[in-house]
Design an enzyme around this catalytic site. Structure first.
Site, PDB file in Angstrom:
ATOM      1  N   CYS A 167      -4.314   5.471  20.839  1.00  0.00           N
ATOM      2  CA  CYS A 167      -4.222   4.412  21.868  1.00  0.00           C
ATOM      3  C   CYS A 167      -2.783   3.964  22.067  1.00  0.00           C
ATOM      4  CB  CYS A 167      -5.108   3.230  21.496  1.00  0.00           C
ATOM      5  SG  CYS A 167      -4.512   2.268  20.093  1.00  0.00           S
TER       6      CYS A 167
ATOM      7  N   TYR B 279       0.820  -1.221   0.000  1.00  0.00           N
ATOM      8  CA  TYR B 279       0.000   0.000   0.000  1.00  0.00           C
ATOM      9  C   TYR B 279       0.848   1.262   0.000  1.00  0.00           C
ATOM     10  CZ  TYR B 279      -4.270  -2.560   0.083  1.00  0.00           C
ATOM     11  OH  TYR B 279      -5.312  -3.372  -0.311  1.00  0.00           O
TER      12      TYR B 279
ATOM     13  N   CYS C  29     -10.215   0.787  19.951  1.00  0.00           N
ATOM     14  CA  CYS C  29      -9.884   2.159  19.543  1.00  0.00           C
ATOM     15  C   CYS C  29     -10.586   2.478  18.223  1.00  0.00           C
ATOM     16  CB  CYS C  29      -8.358   2.259  19.378  1.00  0.00           C
ATOM     17  SG  CYS C  29      -7.804   3.903  18.893  1.00  0.00           S
TER      18      CYS C  29
ATOM     19  N   HIS D 175     -14.733   1.924  -1.972  1.00  0.00           N
ATOM     20  CA  HIS D 175     -13.719   1.060  -1.363  1.00  0.00           C
ATOM     21  C   HIS D 175     -12.701   1.843  -0.542  1.00  0.00           C
ATOM     22  CE1 HIS D 175     -14.694  -1.998  -4.767  1.00  0.00           C
ATOM     23  NE2 HIS D 175     -15.576  -2.029  -3.796  1.00  0.00           N
TER      24      HIS D 175
ATOM     25  N   CYS E 104      -0.951   3.765  16.123  1.00  0.00           N
ATOM     26  CA  CYS E 104      -2.022   4.714  16.461  1.00  0.00           C
ATOM     27  C   CYS E 104      -1.531   5.766  17.459  1.00  0.00           C
ATOM     28  CB  CYS E 104      -3.189   3.929  17.082  1.00  0.00           C
ATOM     29  SG  CYS E 104      -4.555   4.993  17.560  1.00  0.00           S
TER      30      CYS E 104
ATOM     31  N   CYS F 208      -7.125   2.731  13.069  1.00  0.00           N
ATOM     32  CA  CYS F 208      -6.488   1.877  14.063  1.00  0.00           C
ATOM     33  C   CYS F 208      -7.117   0.489  14.034  1.00  0.00           C
ATOM     34  CB  CYS F 208      -6.652   2.495  15.463  1.00  0.00           C
ATOM     35  SG  CYS F 208      -5.803   1.556  16.751  1.00  0.00           S
TER      36      CYS F 208
ATOM     37  N   ARG G 213       1.708   1.874  -3.515  1.00  0.00           N
ATOM     38  CA  ARG G 213       0.575   2.413  -4.277  1.00  0.00           C
ATOM     39  C   ARG G 213       0.274   3.861  -3.884  1.00  0.00           C
ATOM     40  NH1 ARG G 213      -4.078  -1.601  -3.711  1.00  0.00           N
ATOM     41  NH2 ARG G 213      -5.169  -0.119  -5.052  1.00  0.00           N
TER      42      ARG G 213
HETATM   43  C1  BV8 Z   1     -18.202  -7.833   0.459  1.00  0.00           C
HETATM   44  C2  BV8 Z   1      -9.814  -1.759  -2.330  1.00  0.00           C
HETATM   45  C3  BV8 Z   1     -19.517  -8.810   2.155  1.00  0.00           C
HETATM   46  C4  BV8 Z   1      -8.525  -2.373  -1.897  1.00  0.00           C
HETATM   47  C5  BV8 Z   1     -11.008  -3.496  -3.569  1.00  0.00           C
HETATM   48  C6  BV8 Z   1     -21.002 -11.555  -5.113  1.00  0.00           C
HETATM   49  C7  BV8 Z   1     -20.591 -12.367  -6.159  1.00  0.00           C
HETATM   50  C8  BV8 Z   1     -19.251 -12.789  -6.245  1.00  0.00           C
HETATM   51  C9  BV8 Z   1     -18.325 -12.417  -5.256  1.00  0.00           C
HETATM   52  C10 BV8 Z   1     -18.747 -11.628  -4.229  1.00  0.00           C
HETATM   53  C11 BV8 Z   1     -20.064 -11.201  -4.151  1.00  0.00           C
HETATM   54  N1  BV8 Z   1     -20.184 -10.418  -3.008  1.00  0.00           N
HETATM   55  C12 BV8 Z   1     -18.990 -10.372  -2.395  1.00  0.00           C
HETATM   56  C13 BV8 Z   1     -18.092 -11.111  -3.113  1.00  0.00           C
HETATM   57  C14 BV8 Z   1     -16.688 -11.284  -2.748  1.00  0.00           C
HETATM   58  C15 BV8 Z   1     -15.836 -10.131  -3.227  1.00  0.00           C
HETATM   59  C16 BV8 Z   1     -15.755 -10.111  -4.731  1.00  0.00           C
HETATM   60  O1  BV8 Z   1     -16.473  -9.377  -5.389  1.00  0.00           O
HETATM   61  N2  BV8 Z   1     -14.812 -10.889  -5.250  1.00  0.00           N
HETATM   62  C17 BV8 Z   1     -14.561 -10.879  -6.672  1.00  0.00           C
HETATM   63  C18 BV8 Z   1     -13.061 -11.054  -6.909  1.00  0.00           C
HETATM   64  C19 BV8 Z   1     -15.380 -11.982  -7.320  1.00  0.00           C
HETATM   65  N3  BV8 Z   1     -16.335  -8.867  -2.749  1.00  0.00           N
HETATM   66  C20 BV8 Z   1     -15.971  -8.468  -1.525  1.00  0.00           C
HETATM   67  O2  BV8 Z   1     -15.277  -9.122  -0.773  1.00  0.00           O
HETATM   68  C21 BV8 Z   1     -16.497  -7.104  -1.092  1.00  0.00           C
HETATM   69  N4  BV8 Z   1     -17.023  -7.259   0.243  1.00  0.00           N
HETATM   70  O3  BV8 Z   1     -18.980  -8.110  -0.386  1.00  0.00           O
HETATM   71  O4  BV8 Z   1     -18.374  -8.087   1.796  1.00  0.00           O
HETATM   72  C22 BV8 Z   1     -19.785  -8.458   3.559  1.00  0.00           C
HETATM   73  C23 BV8 Z   1     -21.002  -7.850   3.881  1.00  0.00           C
HETATM   74  C24 BV8 Z   1     -21.250  -7.534   5.191  1.00  0.00           C
HETATM   75  C25 BV8 Z   1     -20.302  -7.816   6.187  1.00  0.00           C
HETATM   76  C26 BV8 Z   1     -19.077  -8.399   5.842  1.00  0.00           C
HETATM   77  C27 BV8 Z   1     -18.811  -8.732   4.525  1.00  0.00           C
HETATM   78  C28 BV8 Z   1     -15.377  -6.081  -1.004  1.00  0.00           C
HETATM   79  C29 BV8 Z   1     -14.785  -5.855  -2.353  1.00  0.00           C
HETATM   80  C30 BV8 Z   1     -13.797  -4.669  -2.276  1.00  0.00           C
HETATM   81  C31 BV8 Z   1     -12.360  -5.170  -2.417  1.00  0.00           C
HETATM   82  N5  BV8 Z   1     -11.448  -4.026  -2.472  1.00  0.00           N
HETATM   83  N6  BV8 Z   1     -10.235  -2.385  -3.571  1.00  0.00           N
HETATM   84  C32 BV8 Z   1      -7.409  -2.064  -2.855  1.00  0.00           C
HETATM   85  O5  BV8 Z   1      -7.631  -1.414  -3.882  1.00  0.00           O
HETATM   86  O6  BV8 Z   1      -6.293  -2.489  -2.553  1.00  0.00           O
HETATM   87  S1  BV8 Z   1     -11.413  -4.192  -5.047  1.00  0.00           S
HETATM   88  C33 BV8 Z   1     -10.376  -3.556  -6.225  1.00  0.00           C
HETATM   89  O7  BV8 Z   1     -10.454  -4.439  -7.314  1.00  0.00           O
HETATM   90  C34 BV8 Z   1     -10.817  -2.228  -6.790  1.00  0.00           C
HETATM   91  O8  BV8 Z   1     -11.324  -1.376  -5.821  1.00  0.00           O
HETATM   92  C35 BV8 Z   1     -11.829  -2.605  -7.822  1.00  0.00           C
HETATM   93  O9  BV8 Z   1     -13.105  -2.732  -7.258  1.00  0.00           O
HETATM   94  C36 BV8 Z   1     -11.358  -3.964  -8.212  1.00  0.00           C
HETATM   95  C37 BV8 Z   1     -10.599  -3.860  -9.494  1.00  0.00           C
HETATM   96  O10 BV8 Z   1     -11.547  -3.813 -10.446  1.00  0.00           O
HETATM   97  P1  BV8 Z   1     -11.440  -2.710 -11.574  1.00  0.00           P
HETATM   98  O11 BV8 Z   1     -11.399  -1.368 -10.964  1.00  0.00           O
HETATM   99  O12 BV8 Z   1     -12.514  -3.025 -12.526  1.00  0.00           O
HETATM  100  O13 BV8 Z   1     -10.017  -2.950 -12.203  1.00  0.00           O
HETATM  101  P2  BV8 Z   1      -9.580  -4.121 -13.191  1.00  0.00           P
HETATM  102  O14 BV8 Z   1      -8.113  -4.065 -13.303  1.00  0.00           O
HETATM  103  O15 BV8 Z   1     -10.267  -5.387 -12.781  1.00  0.00           O
HETATM  104  O16 BV8 Z   1     -10.228  -3.690 -14.585  1.00  0.00           O
HETATM  105  C38 BV8 Z   1      -9.751  -2.553 -15.261  1.00  0.00           C
HETATM  106  C39 BV8 Z   1     -10.683  -2.356 -16.425  1.00  0.00           C
HETATM  107  O17 BV8 Z   1     -10.301  -1.180 -17.104  1.00  0.00           O
HETATM  108  C40 BV8 Z   1     -10.615  -3.496 -17.420  1.00  0.00           C
HETATM  109  O18 BV8 Z   1     -11.931  -3.757 -17.880  1.00  0.00           O
HETATM  110  C41 BV8 Z   1      -9.762  -2.910 -18.553  1.00  0.00           C
HETATM  111  O19 BV8 Z   1     -10.141  -3.424 -19.814  1.00  0.00           O
HETATM  112  C42 BV8 Z   1     -10.136  -1.450 -18.483  1.00  0.00           C
HETATM  113  N7  BV8 Z   1      -9.109  -0.494 -18.919  1.00  0.00           N
HETATM  114  C43 BV8 Z   1      -7.762  -0.588 -18.817  1.00  0.00           C
HETATM  115  N8  BV8 Z   1      -7.194   0.551 -19.284  1.00  0.00           N
HETATM  116  C44 BV8 Z   1      -8.219   1.379 -19.653  1.00  0.00           C
HETATM  117  C45 BV8 Z   1      -9.436   0.717 -19.432  1.00  0.00           C
HETATM  118  N9  BV8 Z   1     -10.629   1.266 -19.714  1.00  0.00           N
HETATM  119  C46 BV8 Z   1     -10.625   2.528 -20.231  1.00  0.00           C
HETATM  120  N10 BV8 Z   1      -9.494   3.212 -20.469  1.00  0.00           N
HETATM  121  C47 BV8 Z   1      -8.280   2.676 -20.204  1.00  0.00           C
HETATM  122  N11 BV8 Z   1      -7.160   3.379 -20.469  1.00  0.00           N
END
Ligand code: BV8
Length: 319
Positions: free
Chosen positions: A215, A72, A139, A126, A212, A134, A75
């Site tokens: 705390c 992180y 905390c 996100h 933190c 923390c 990033r």
């Molecule tokens: C939750 C922060 C429940 C951290 C991120 C339902 C179905 C299936 C799975 C699940 C579901 N519900 C929950 C899940 C599990 C999971 C999930 O979705 N898994 C996936 C892998 C299947 N979801 C979760 O765990 C979520 N939590 O649901 O909790 C809950 C409820 C109550 C209590 C407790 C728990 C939390 C998900 C959040 C994860 N954190 N980010 C960090 O960044 O380090 S996700 C992270 O990845 C990003 O934030 C973003 O969301 C994702 C990346 O996706 P994209 O942004 O689309 O990026 P990617 O590279 O994939 O795609 C880029 C696109 O751009 C491509 O299409 C490419 O072609 C295009 N592109 C490239 N260049 C260009 C372009 N387009 C235009 N111009 C360009 N130049």
């Protein structure tokens, strides 16, 4: 410069945009690619090196807080060196022109806020790389907009990592990733995992990591939503209330592979409220699980170029 967008699509979309009142945008890493930030998946995926489940989960932080913090911190460093691009600015201008337009970003890179996107019309689904909180159970300390880099001395960019030079025009963020991999001696397309010793992550003792100030004992963590964690409930409520407030004219789906839920689910929710869908993506296959329907638009290309152009009928020219 002649538009790369088919004239009929540009015309039909521009006309529809002018009559649209309630508009929603869902942003993914692709909108920041031409600011030089690598996307997560696809050719240059930053996470191709580190399995997402290895790093962006509470379990990973519990097991290897130093590794996760180095990921992180890198990033944060990259995002701070990057600049918002014309797509970020165009969406911010659209928000000033259409008060009933909200943007949901999955990105944690801080580029939309830095493009002066009106904060009450921008929802960080996100969290943000620049929020910390923390981890001590008792905390509740957190702070936002912490741009210190490195956040603690021990997290300075490892010596053998190149200084990231995010350059606009790096259309898919691949150059940014490639320069990193080249410096590490990782060949194009080679998959390495975090145990590979070329990945410059050194073992740091926990006491060198951010702690933190309140705390005094809790380890601070990045204020982002990890896999398996709930999105901010306040944000979910705000967005749901906005969606319930009436029919939706249009949803813009920009630069996302639409794989991560519940964020990706907003496209079908908007469609169910009457929205037509406009997808901006480099890859025609990334149009979400329910695909495109009659009346939708697909604009192929770099969001940094496409977005300002398709919004111009309302925003005017974006410099
Ligand atoms: C939750 C922060 C429940 C951290 C991120 C339902 C179905 C299936 C799975 C699940 C579901 N519900 C929950 C899940 C599990 C999971 C999930 O979705 N898994 C996936 C892998 C299947 N979801 C979760 O765990 C979520 N939590 O649901 O909790 C809950 C409820 C109550 C209590 C407790 C728990 C939390 C998900 C959040 C994860 N954190 N980010 C960090 O960044 O380090 S996700 C992270 O990845 C990003 O934030 C973003 O969301 C994702 C990346 O996706 P994209 O942004 O689309 O990026 P990617 O590279 O994939 O795609 C880029 C696109 O751009 C491509 O299409 C490419 O072609 C295009 N592109 C490239 N260049 C260009 C372009 N387009 C235009 N111009 C360009 N130049």
């Amino acid at each position: 410069m002649a538009s790369a967008i088919p004239a009929a699509d540009l015309r039909s979309f521009s006309e529809y945009l002018k009559t649209s009142k309630r508009i929603i945008a869902l942003l993914g890493a692709g909108i920041s690619a031409s600011s030089g930030l690598p996307t997560f998946r696809g050719a240059g995926g930053l996470w191709r090196t580190y399995e997402a489940t290895d790093l962006a989960t509470p379990e990973a932080f519990e097991a290897n807080p130093d590794l996760v913090w180095q990921f992180y911190s890198y990033r944060r460093h990259m995002a701070l060196k990057a600049q918002p691009n014309r797509a970020h600015f165009a969406l911010a201008e659209l928000a000033r022109k259409r008060k009933d337009f909200i943007t949901l970003t999955q990105n944690v890179d801080g580029l939309s806020p830095r493009a002066n996107h009106p904060s009450e019309q921008l929802h960080l689904l996100h969290g943000s790389l620049f929020n910390v909180k923390c981890t001590s159970f008792y905390c509740s300390y957190s702070r936002n907009n912490d741009f210190t880099d490195p956040i603690v001395p021990a997290l300075a960019i490892p010596k053998n990592l190149p200084e990231p030079t995010p350059s606009t025009g790096d259309k898919t963020g691949e150059e940014a990733t490639r320069s990193l991999y080249n410096a590490l001696g990782i060949a194009e397309g080679e998959e390495v995992d975090i145990s590979d010793d070329r990945v410059p992550l050194k073992g740091l003792s926990t006491d060198l990591l951010p702690h933190c100030p309140e705390c005094k004992e809790g380890l601070l963590r990045p204020g982002v939503v990890w896999f398996g964690e709930s999105l901010p409930l306040q944000t979910l409520d705000t967005v749901d209330n906005w969606m319930k407030a009436g029919p939706i004219d249009l949803i813009l789906v920009i630069g996302t592979s639409s794989r991560v839920y519940p964020a990706a689910g907003y496209v079908d929710k908007a469609r169910a409220k009457g929205a037509r869908v406009a997808v901006v993506n480099m890859d025609r296959n990334d149009v979400g699980s329910s695909g495109l329907k009659p009346g939708d638009w697909f604009f192929k290309g770099d969001a940094g170029v496409i977005v300002p152009e398709i919004l111009q009928s309302v925003t005017g020219e974006i410099q």
